[in-house]
Structure formats: structure tokens, C-alpha cells
Design a protein around this motif. Structure first.
Motif, PDB file in Angstrom:
ATOM      1  N   LEU A 299       0.826  -1.211   0.000  1.00  0.00           N
ATOM      2  CA  LEU A 299       0.000   0.000   0.000  1.00  0.00           C
ATOM      3  C   LEU A 299       0.861   1.262   0.000  1.00  0.00           C
ATOM      4  CD1 LEU A 299      -2.728  -1.196   2.510  1.00  0.00           C
ATOM      5  CD2 LEU A 299      -3.111  -0.636   0.099  1.00  0.00           C
ATOM      6  N   THR A 300       1.972   1.215   0.710  1.00  0.00           N
ATOM      7  CA  THR A 300       2.898   2.347   0.695  1.00  0.00           C
ATOM      8  C   THR A 300       3.438   2.565  -0.718  1.00  0.00           C
ATOM      9  OG1 THR A 300       3.525   2.031   3.018  1.00  0.00           O
ATOM     10  CG2 THR A 300       5.082   3.228   1.619  1.00  0.00           C
ATOM     11  N   TYR A 301       3.758   1.478  -1.386  1.00  0.00           N
ATOM     12  CA  TYR A 301       4.208   1.568  -2.782  1.00  0.00           C
ATOM     13  C   TYR A 301       3.121   2.223  -3.638  1.00  0.00           C
ATOM     14  CZ  TYR A 301       5.952   0.241  -7.381  1.00  0.00           C
ATOM     15  OH  TYR A 301       6.404   0.285  -8.679  1.00  0.00           O
ATOM     16  N   ARG A 302       1.870   1.842  -3.414  1.00  0.00           N
ATOM     17  CA  ARG A 302       0.760   2.395  -4.201  1.00  0.00           C
ATOM     18  C   ARG A 302       0.689   3.913  -4.042  1.00  0.00           C
ATOM     19  NH1 ARG A 302      -2.226   4.193  -7.359  1.00  0.00           N
ATOM     20  NH2 ARG A 302      -4.427   3.761  -7.711  1.00  0.00           N
ATOM     21  N   GLY A 303       0.820   4.398  -2.806  1.00  0.00           N
ATOM     22  CA  GLY A 303       0.784   5.830  -2.578  1.00  0.00           C
ATOM     23  C   GLY A 303       1.953   6.543  -3.235  1.00  0.00           C
ATOM     24  N   ALA A 304       3.164   5.983  -3.080  1.00  0.00           N
ATOM     25  CA  ALA A 304       4.347   6.604  -3.669  1.00  0.00           C
ATOM     26  C   ALA A 304       4.289   6.580  -5.188  1.00  0.00           C
ATOM     27  CB  ALA A 304       5.601   5.883  -3.172  1.00  0.00           C
ATOM     28  N   CYS A 305       3.759   5.510  -5.739  1.00  0.00           N
ATOM     29  CA  CYS A 305       3.664   5.375  -7.194  1.00  0.00           C
ATOM     30  C   CYS A 305       2.739   6.448  -7.778  1.00  0.00           C
ATOM     31  CB  CYS A 305       3.157   3.981  -7.545  1.00  0.00           C
ATOM     32  SG  CYS A 305       3.165   3.598  -9.306  1.00  0.00           S
ATOM     33  N   GLU A 306       1.628   6.707  -7.104  1.00  0.00           N
ATOM     34  CA  GLU A 306       0.702   7.736  -7.577  1.00  0.00           C
ATOM     35  C   GLU A 306       1.374   9.105  -7.541  1.00  0.00           C
ATOM     36  OE1 GLU A 306      -3.190   9.123  -8.859  1.00  0.00           O
ATOM     37  OE2 GLU A 306      -2.245   7.138  -8.772  1.00  0.00           O
TER      38      GLU A 306
ATOM     39  N   GLN B 278       9.116   4.442 -15.273  1.00  0.00           N
ATOM     40  CA  GLN B 278       9.491   3.164 -15.868  1.00  0.00           C
ATOM     41  C   GLN B 278       9.759   2.118 -14.793  1.00  0.00           C
ATOM     42  OE1 GLN B 278       9.404   2.721 -19.296  1.00  0.00           O
ATOM     43  NE2 GLN B 278       8.437   4.746 -19.051  1.00  0.00           N
ATOM     44  N   GLY B 279      10.132   2.587 -13.636  1.00  0.00           N
ATOM     45  CA  GLY B 279      10.410   1.700 -12.513  1.00  0.00           C
ATOM     46  C   GLY B 279      10.438   2.505 -11.231  1.00  0.00           C
ATOM     47  N   LEU B 280      10.223   1.828 -10.105  1.00  0.00           N
ATOM     48  CA  LEU B 280      10.149   2.532  -8.827  1.00  0.00           C
ATOM     49  C   LEU B 280      10.656   1.639  -7.708  1.00  0.00           C
ATOM     50  CD1 LEU B 280       9.091   5.091  -7.312  1.00  0.00           C
ATOM     51  CD2 LEU B 280       6.915   3.889  -7.044  1.00  0.00           C
ATOM     52  N   PHE B 281      11.435   2.242  -6.796  1.00  0.00           N
ATOM     53  CA  PHE B 281      11.882   1.581  -5.570  1.00  0.00           C
ATOM     54  C   PHE B 281      11.469   2.465  -4.407  1.00  0.00           C
ATOM     55  CE2 PHE B 281      14.931   1.148  -2.104  1.00  0.00           C
ATOM     56  CZ  PHE B 281      15.026  -0.232  -1.937  1.00  0.00           C
ATOM     57  N   VAL B 282      10.846   1.866  -3.387  1.00  0.00           N
ATOM     58  CA  VAL B 282      10.333   2.631  -2.252  1.00  0.00           C
ATOM     59  C   VAL B 282      10.869   2.038  -0.952  1.00  0.00           C
ATOM     60  CG1 VAL B 282       8.272   3.372  -1.006  1.00  0.00           C
ATOM     61  CG2 VAL B 282       8.232   3.228  -3.494  1.00  0.00           C
ATOM     62  N   ALA B 283      11.370   2.902  -0.071  1.00  0.00           N
ATOM     63  CA  ALA B 283      11.843   2.495   1.253  1.00  0.00           C
ATOM     64  C   ALA B 283      11.100   3.287   2.313  1.00  0.00           C
ATOM     65  CB  ALA B 283      13.344   2.733   1.386  1.00  0.00           C
TER      66      ALA B 283
ATOM     67  N   TRP C 163       3.867  11.102  -0.047  1.00  0.00           N
ATOM     68  CA  TRP C 163       2.735  10.159  -0.070  1.00  0.00           C
ATOM     69  C   TRP C 163       3.219   8.773   0.324  1.00  0.00           C
ATOM     70  CZ3 TRP C 163      -1.438  10.869  -4.400  1.00  0.00           C
ATOM     71  CH2 TRP C 163      -1.920  12.181  -4.352  1.00  0.00           C
ATOM     72  N   ALA C 164       2.421   8.109   1.150  1.00  0.00           N
ATOM     73  CA  ALA C 164       2.837   6.792   1.628  1.00  0.00           C
ATOM     74  C   ALA C 164       1.613   5.923   1.916  1.00  0.00           C
ATOM     75  CB  ALA C 164       3.723   6.951   2.861  1.00  0.00           C
ATOM     76  N   LEU C 165       1.576   5.335   3.107  1.00  0.00           N
ATOM     77  CA  LEU C 165       0.577   4.316   3.419  1.00  0.00           C
ATOM     78  C   LEU C 165      -0.854   4.837   3.374  1.00  0.00           C
ATOM     79  CD1 LEU C 165      -0.259   1.505   4.392  1.00  0.00           C
ATOM     80  CD2 LEU C 165       0.310   2.230   6.727  1.00  0.00           C
ATOM     81  N   ARG C 166      -1.151   5.948   4.051  1.00  0.00           N
ATOM     82  CA  ARG C 166      -2.538   6.417   4.090  1.00  0.00           C
ATOM     83  C   ARG C 166      -3.034   6.782   2.690  1.00  0.00           C
ATOM     84  NH1 ARG C 166      -0.208   8.504   8.562  1.00  0.00           N
ATOM     85  NH2 ARG C 166       0.236  10.479   7.527  1.00  0.00           N
ATOM     86  N   GLU C 167      -2.175   7.397   1.887  1.00  0.00           N
ATOM     87  CA  GLU C 167      -2.566   7.714   0.512  1.00  0.00           C
ATOM     88  C   GLU C 167      -2.784   6.432  -0.291  1.00  0.00           C
ATOM     89  OE1 GLU C 167      -0.733  11.220   2.297  1.00  0.00           O
ATOM     90  OE2 GLU C 167      -0.061   9.145   2.141  1.00  0.00           O
ATOM     91  N   GLY C 168      -1.937   5.432  -0.053  1.00  0.00           N
ATOM     92  CA  GLY C 168      -2.112   4.164  -0.742  1.00  0.00           C
ATOM     93  C   GLY C 168      -3.421   3.494  -0.381  1.00  0.00           C
ATOM     94  N   ILE C 169      -3.822   3.592   0.875  1.00  0.00           N
ATOM     95  CA  ILE C 169      -5.110   3.041   1.315  1.00  0.00           C
ATOM     96  C   ILE C 169      -6.255   3.751   0.594  1.00  0.00           C
ATOM     97  CG2 ILE C 169      -6.705   2.927   3.277  1.00  0.00           C
ATOM     98  CD1 ILE C 169      -4.262   2.431   5.063  1.00  0.00           C
ATOM     99  N   ALA C 170      -6.224   5.074   0.580  1.00  0.00           N
ATOM    100  CA  ALA C 170      -7.312   5.836  -0.053  1.00  0.00           C
ATOM    101  C   ALA C 170      -7.417   5.527  -1.538  1.00  0.00           C
ATOM    102  CB  ALA C 170      -7.093   7.329   0.164  1.00  0.00           C
TER     103      ALA C 170
END
Length: 340
Positions: A115-122, A129-134, A290-297
Motif C-alpha cells: 500500500l505504501t508503494y501504491r501511494g508513492a507510485c501515484e 518506468q520503474g520505482l523503488f520505495v523504502a 505520499w505513503a501508506l494512508r494515501e495508498g489506502i485511499a
């Protein structure tokens, strides 16, 4: 529709009140933050001390009242690893339910990372083209990588900055040998993760850091990426780690960019961030708001988009991984019962 997301962790209870509409950006209507002070109330084994439980109850109770004032009748409420992994978790949950009229749920570490990835990706945008999230939390480290379609892999490791501080860096300040042992241990553990063929960083990937600890490290070191955005560089971390290691907690709290609550664990966070960057060959981590809460929404909004006839949303909901995320979020719904 309105959605309330209540995220309760070692530093605070954070409530977002959001408006979700089909095929429209998520709109933030209100933010309520209340300190929990749990980080200072965790024993060596993670047990939450009685005074910490009462601070937690006060923070959640205040958040619940704010949610009711915003017109919410239920929220997605969850505790992070500091509560999820506490030996006295069930007693804490019962105390919160009895006093606040709300029962905390929990997300698994892997779901948290996805979900954190989802928020960061948005936030990164559809052209990546690619994404890495920590994400460095108090109890865990989440890592994920993939592309605009979603994460190809996501892991959660019990390597949070607060946990490492309690268990690996005794003393204020810690002894140099403790700091060096932590660096060696983290280097080994993260090398094992990076060595897994499944856990690869896509070539040319955008590299993002999403947590408060990482954001404060960026503010402390004054780093920026090629676009001028706040960032952490590996070179700056190497410079600052010895400086942080020689300071007591009170001295760290006086540094620009470091909060009082995170001052004790900022050293462990810096050592961990350096280890992640070394293991994956990263020179710069750009701070992402943007992270977890944004990914949830954003994940929850898929229902609205699909009902509105959005083909992409319908396809996404049909994927097993997304369906599992939706199920995990549905389990967090809790009514705001009135407690007198």
C-alpha cells in the motif's frame, strides 16, 4: 463519499478525513494529529507500559471525537507494528475499545509495503518506468519495487529505527562498538535481501523514501536530488552518522530538522538508511510525501471508479493481489461507537 483513515503508531495517532469521488483526485478535508509517546513507553521486548497505554487511549479518544465532528460514523483504524507486535496487544486493544469505542485493526507488513508503494507510485506519476520505495518505521522497514502497474516484490523486515535503538544501541549516546555492530549486522541482513533474484530494483528506477525518519534525515543533511527535491545522499549519511553517534538524545533534538520524539532513534534510522542504500546500490533517496494512508485511499477508491465504469479500475479489482488488499482494508472498518 467521505473516508476516515486513523493510523496509530509509536509517535502519534494520525487521522485523515478524505473525500473520494470517481475518477477524481482524492481530496484531503481535515488532518488531526495527536502524540502517543509510545516510543518511550516500549519495554525491551516491546511491551507497552501502563502510562503508554493511557497516552495511547487519550490520543485515540481525541481522534475519535474529531472524526465524529467531521461527520464520520466509521473509520479505517489500524495500529502499526509498535502495537501489532506488542506482547500485551490484546489487553491494549481491549482498553482502547472500552474507553474510545473503537477497535484497532492491523495490516500485515507485506500489505503495508504494497500500500505504501501504491501511494508513492501515484505521487511519482504514470510515466515512471520503474520505482523503488523504502519506508523506515519505528518497528519495521518496508521495501518494495516495481513499475506503474504495481510492486513486483514487497517485504517488511523487523528493522525499524525504534526497535533497533531499543535492542541494538543501548546507552545515551551508545558506545562506538554498538554502532559498528549494528552497521555490520544490517549490512549482512540487507545484502541477503538484495541478493534475492526476485528483489531487484528496475533499471533506471525512481528511488523514493516515504517515512518521517527519512524525511528528517533529508532535512538534517540538507540534501536534494537532481530536480531540487529534498533527498538523502549516501555521502551525507556517511558524514553525519559519526556526528549523531557522538551525541546524546537531547543534543540530537536540538538539530535542525530532528523532532524531539524521533531524536533517540534518528541514529539507528541513519545507519539503516545507509545500509539500504549500500545493499541496493543507491546514491540518492528522494523524499516522497505520499505513503501508506494515501495508498489506502487510492486502493479503496478503485471500488468507486469501477462502479463508475472505469475499465482500468475493473481490471485492477480483478487481480488477486489487489483483491487481497481490498479484503485487508475492509477488515479495518470500525464504527465509532459512543462511549459515555
Amino acid at each position: 463519499m467521505r473516508l476516515g483513515i486513523l493510523d496509530v503508531g509509536s509517535q502519534g495517532a494520525h487521522l485523515d478525513v478524505l473525500r473520494l469521488r470517481p475518477e477524481r483526485p482524492v481530496k484531503l478535508l481535515a488532518v488531526v494529529k495527536r502524540p502517543t509517546g509510545l516510543a518511550a513507553a516500549l519495554g525491551p521486548d516491546g511491551t507497552i507500559a501502563p502510562d503508554g497505554v493511557e497516552r495511547l487511549v487519550a490520543a485515540i479518544g481525541s481522534s475519535v471525537r474529531a472524526a465524529r465532528r467531521s461527520g464520520l460514523h466509521e473509520v479505517l483504524a489500524f495500529g502499526t507494528s509498535s502495537i501489532r507486535d506488542a506482547p500485551n496487544r490484546e489487553a491494549v486493544i481491549a482498553r482502547v475499545a472500552e474507553t474510545c469505542g473503537l477497535r484497532l485493526g492491523f495490516l500485515s507488513g507485506e500489505v503495508d509495503a504494497q500500500l505504501t508503494y501504491r501511494g508513492a507510485c501515484e505521487w511519482a506519476g504514470p510515466s515512471i518506468q520503474g520505482l523503488f520505495v523504502a519506508d523506515i518505521g519505528g518497528g519495521t522497514l518496508e521495501l518494495a519495487a516495481g513499475d506503474a502497474q504495481g510492486p513486483r516484490w514487497a517485504v517488511s523486515l523487523p528493522l525499524g529505527a525504534g526497535l533497533l535503538t531499543r535492542t541494538r544501541l543501548p546507552g545515551d549516546p551508545p558506545k562506538p562498538q554498538h554502532v559498528e555492530r549494528l552497521r555490520v549486522r544490517l549490512a549482512g541482513e540487507l545484502a541477503a535481501v538484495a541478493g534475492d533474484k526476485r528483489a531487484q530494483v528496475p533499471a533506471g528506477a525512481q528511488v523514493l523514501a516515504t517515512s518521517k525518519t527519512l524525511a528528517q534525515l533529508a532535512a538534517l543533511t540538507g540534501g536534494s536530488d537532481d530536480a531540487g527535491l529534498p533527498a538523502i545522499t549516501r555521502r551525507a549519511l556517511r558524514k553525519y552518522i559519526p556526528r549523531l553517534a557522538g551525541m546524546c538524545w537531547a543534543e540530537r533534538a536540538r538539530l535542525d530538522g530532528v523532532s524531539v520524539g524521533r531524536a533517540p532513534q534518528i541514529l539507528a534510522g541513519a545507519v539503516l538508511a545507509e545500509a539500504v542504500m549500500n545493499a541496493f546500490g543507491i546514491s540518492t533517496l528522494t523524499v516522497c510525501p505520499w505513503a501508506l494512508r494515501e495508498g489506502i485511499a487510492l486502493t479503496y477508491r478503485l471500488h468507486l471508479d469501477a462502479d463508475h465504469g472505469d475499465r482500468v479500475a475493473r481490471v485492477a479489482l480483478g487481480r488477486p493481489r489487489v483483491a487481497r488488499l481490498i479484503d485487508a482494508l475492509d477488515a479495518l472498518h470500525t464504527p465509532l461507537e459512543r462511549v459515555h
